[in-house]
Design an enzyme around this catalytic site. Structure first.
Site, PDB file in Angstrom:
ATOM      1  CG  ASN A  21      -2.137   0.791   1.065  1.00 11.65           C
ATOM      2  OD1 ASN A  21      -2.709   1.704   0.288  1.00 11.65           O
ATOM      3  ND2 ASN A  21      -3.478   0.013   1.458  1.00 11.65           N
ATOM      4  CG  HIS A  76      21.847   3.081  10.194  1.00 10.19           C
ATOM      5  ND1 HIS A  76      22.811   3.430   9.677  1.00 10.19           N
ATOM      6  CD2 HIS A  76      20.780   3.640  10.278  1.00 10.19           C
ATOM      7  CE1 HIS A  76      22.042   3.980   8.468  1.00 10.19           C
ATOM      8  NE2 HIS A  76      21.182   4.086   8.761  1.00 10.19           N
TER       9      HIS A  76
END
Length: 209
Positions: free
Chosen positions: A102, A132
């Site tokens: 969507n 990260h």
């Protein structure tokens, strides 16, 4: 091919009766434009992308940032507006047949993400197979893992799926959940939510206006 065309024709006839001819025309025009956009990206990334017929709606984009990155998109995948799909390093992204993605979804792949057949993903979902490396314990600035989503899974709106996650077949992830780890098949997964109210004197509010 004949069976596909027959199915398309029957669908258009059914939609015309339910929605009206004009609305059906506009809706299917949008589908055709989405298929043309998908073909453009397939030609743009001819070496890194394999796909069947799929639709990529307005403002959605696929970005492949490395010659080692690979994308496979199955037949009749439908990606709505403003979706961002990015693959980098040696990322392997596999979106299987009949997947629906969507509006405003983000998929970021640097290692491996697989989305199984008939899975539906609601708006504003974010899927990452990496974090990260903020601790900087090694040279690689990314911590890499995998995201495996099974078949016939429903992912609710505003869900965040983190690396090292496996979601079993026929499972449902409730809206707003943050997912990391294993979700068994045929399971409804939701994060526990608690409402907290902090009352303060009306004078405090007046002083800050």
């Amino acid at each position: 091919m004949f069976n596909v065309l027959k199915k398309i024709w029957n669908t258009i006839q059914s939609q015309s009766k339910e929605r009206g001819i004009y609305i059906t025309f506009l809706m299917n025009l949008s589908h055709v434009i989405g298929i043309i956009r998908a073909i453009f990206y397939k030609l743009l990334y001819v070496k890194g992308m394999k796909s069947s017929i799929f639709s990529l709606q307005a403002n959605s984009r696929i970005e492949i940032f490395n010659k080692k990155s690979k994308v496979r998109i199955g037949k009749f995948v439908y990606i709505r507006k403003n979706a961002s799909i990015r693959i980098d390093f040696s990322g392997q992204l596999d979106i299987e047949d009949y997947v629906f993605i969507n509006d405003n979804c983000n998929i970021n792949c640097v290692n491996r993400i697989r989305i199984g057949k008939h899975t539906k993903i609601a708006p504003n979902v974010c899927i990452n197979d990496h974090d990260h490396n903020y601790k900087g314990e090694d040279r690689d600035h990314l911590l890499r893992g995998e995201v495996i989503i099974g078949e016939n899974v429903w992912i609710g709106a505003n869900v965040v799926i983190l690396r090292d996650t496996v979601i079993g077949d026929n499972s449902i992830v409730a809206a707003g959940s943050v997912v990391k780890g294993d979700i068994p098949s045929n399971t409804l997964y939701m994060n526990k939510r608690e409402n907290k109210f902090v009352h303060y004197p009306a004078k405090v509010m007046r002083d800050t206006v």
